[in-house]
Design a protein around this motif. Sequence first.
Motif, PDB file in Angstrom:
ATOM      1  N   ILE A 157      31.633  49.485  43.186  1.00 36.49           N
ATOM      2  CA  ILE A 157      32.890  49.815  42.508  1.00 36.49           C
ATOM      3  C   ILE A 157      33.409  51.165  42.991  1.00 36.49           C
ATOM      4  O   ILE A 157      34.605  51.377  43.122  1.00 36.49           O
ATOM      5  CB  ILE A 157      32.666  49.769  40.978  1.00 36.49           C
ATOM      6  N   PRO A 224      35.518  44.083  38.411  1.00 36.74           N
ATOM      7  CA  PRO A 224      36.718  44.880  38.177  1.00 36.74           C
ATOM      8  C   PRO A 224      37.254  45.496  39.463  1.00 36.74           C
ATOM      9  O   PRO A 224      36.492  45.830  40.362  1.00 36.74           O
ATOM     10  CB  PRO A 224      36.242  45.960  37.209  1.00 36.74           C
ATOM     11  N   THR A 225      38.554  45.613  39.507  1.00 38.35           N
ATOM     12  CA  THR A 225      39.280  46.083  40.685  1.00 38.35           C
ATOM     13  C   THR A 225      40.353  47.040  40.183  1.00 38.35           C
ATOM     14  O   THR A 225      40.908  46.818  39.108  1.00 38.35           O
ATOM     15  CB  THR A 225      39.945  44.862  41.362  1.00 38.35           C
ATOM     16  N   PHE A 226      40.640  48.070  40.952  1.00 35.23           N
ATOM     17  CA  PHE A 226      41.528  49.124  40.446  1.00 35.23           C
ATOM     18  C   PHE A 226      42.663  49.398  41.418  1.00 35.23           C
ATOM     19  O   PHE A 226      42.426  49.574  42.606  1.00 35.23           O
ATOM     20  CB  PHE A 226      40.716  50.398  40.217  1.00 35.23           C
ATOM     21  N   GLU A 239      43.831  48.028  36.163  1.00 36.81           N
ATOM     22  CA  GLU A 239      42.439  47.563  36.211  1.00 36.81           C
ATOM     23  C   GLU A 239      42.466  46.065  35.946  1.00 36.81           C
ATOM     24  O   GLU A 239      42.923  45.645  34.886  1.00 36.81           O
ATOM     25  CB  GLU A 239      41.627  48.274  35.121  1.00 36.81           C
ATOM     26  N   TRP A 241      40.467  42.035  37.092  1.00 35.49           N
ATOM     27  CA  TRP A 241      39.247  41.417  37.608  1.00 35.49           C
ATOM     28  C   TRP A 241      39.619  40.482  38.746  1.00 35.49           C
ATOM     29  O   TRP A 241      40.567  39.708  38.624  1.00 35.49           O
ATOM     30  CB  TRP A 241      38.517  40.668  36.489  1.00 35.49           C
ATOM     31  N   GLU A 450      43.186  37.648  35.898  1.00 35.68           N
ATOM     32  CA  GLU A 450      44.161  37.675  34.788  1.00 35.68           C
ATOM     33  C   GLU A 450      45.376  36.807  35.088  1.00 35.68           C
ATOM     34  O   GLU A 450      45.981  36.240  34.171  1.00 35.68           O
ATOM     35  CB  GLU A 450      44.595  39.101  34.472  1.00 35.68           C
ATOM     36  N   ILE A 466      44.018  40.254  28.865  1.00 33.86           N
ATOM     37  CA  ILE A 466      42.836  41.097  29.106  1.00 33.86           C
ATOM     38  C   ILE A 466      42.630  41.892  27.808  1.00 33.86           C
ATOM     39  O   ILE A 466      43.610  42.298  27.173  1.00 33.86           O
ATOM     40  CB  ILE A 466      43.041  42.003  30.333  1.00 33.86           C
TER      41      ILE A 466
END
Length: 477
Positions: A157, A224-226, A239, A241, A450, A466
């Motif tokens: 991450i 999770p991805t940002f 944020e 997924w 999402e 979410i």
Amino acid sequence: MKSISIKEILSTEPKQQEVTVNGWVKTFRSNRFVALNDGSTIHNIQCVVDFEDFDEELLKQIATGAALRITGALVESQGKGQRVEIQVSKIFIHGSADPESYPIQPKKHSMEFLREKAHLRVRTNTFSAVMRVRSALAFAVHKYFTDNGFYYFQAPIITGSDAEGAGEMFRVTTLDGKNPPIDENGAINHKEDFFGKETNLTVSGQLEAEAYAMGLGKVYTFGPTFRAENSNTSRHLAEFWMIEPEMAFFDLDANMDLAEDFIKAVLSYVIENCLDDLEFLEKRLLDEEKTKPQAERSDMPLIDKLKFIIDNNFKRVTYTEAIDILRNSKPNKKKKFKYPINEWGADLQSEHERYLVEKHFKCPVILFDYPAKIKAFYMRLNEDGKTVRAMDILFPGIGEIVGGSQREERLDVLKEKMAALDIPEEELWWYLDLRKFGTAVHSGFGLGFERLVLFATGMGNIRDVIPFPRTPQNAEF
Ligand code: 4AD
Ligand code: MG
């Protein structure tokens, strides 16, 4: 203290047996009927209270939102709307909820209001249904890949590389913001930072997944991805997924086949396992549609829409064909697009994607072979020297749901591409190693979880699918 879930109780044969349930009060009518819900199902259990048997003070505490333990006999329901009910003999109040201040009252609340009460909104029918569907979809994702010979792989991450090259990343640092160490050029000296270099939260686990696909064959990430893009839309989160499968020895066609099969499989799973919730969400959506002008209404109920996706082939179209369609389209000619399409090479905006899917093809579309200039550095260059083996899947009401590609596996071509984009080789030395040692055709894609939940539930805003959304200027809770 043995209790039974409301979901279980609703399918139990009523034989006057004593049961104990826990849950929160949805409504309390006529000092007699408590509708109790414990989150196990969209349906409530009706508990019938003989008020003469109970203390007035205790009854006063039974209000919407209160947590109760109820014991009583399970009987066939006398009233309409439910099969069984509980004739209450004991009531224990775990915790009351003051009607003057408890915000989730049995009436219609706006989505905006509920976002401000994100810690309580899961007690509404809509949010509990959405979150149960979300959970089932996540399980379906793991099931699909496990059943199809993939290994679940965890990408880091905190990362030192910018996979998408877009630079919209959140920095990770332990340096003192007010007084950071400065190097000889007057810049912040990241050598003194925790990792001895600049690091960020990941925008994608793809590059690391590629490394693992070249040893395990087929892997996927789900994490999770940002993204620090300042996009205040109903389709963007800071944020989110992402699910990223990566497969050795897959070309772009095999990649598209997999993505289509995968989406159909997980949607079938929720139809098979979440029908109650989907039926509720379908009604919710119908009510919402009624408030919209006729022209904007969707003509297909939610479950039919999901079945339509499952039963029909996605239309596969090259970028070049799509540009021709768009250039000659009515909205383009009548200057209705905010970004008019004039020439080949233009980046597609969501208005164009939605035109293709909703107006022109009227089904999901896989666009492929995009201009190299508008796509990431790692995509495989086609023979024409100007397009790459990229594919995006576009969905009605959503726009882009999947972005993927066949990866550039040729060392020399990849190096040239990086040089042209000023990506230093030292930064991605390990990624280049994958092309030096046992390189092979390989492909993968990313699906925004999402956006999938948004589609499956028929909700209108990604912030509502979410639990605790992170968006510009908003990280409450
Ligand atoms: O198209 P994207 O940027 O592709 C990648 O990150 C590739 N590395 C994937 C891969 O090939 N392994 O993002 C993939 C998907 C999008 O299609 C979209 O569904 C979702 O991630 N997505 C977002 N979802 C919510 N909020 C955002 N800000 C999103 N940005 C992308
Ligand atoms: Mg994309």
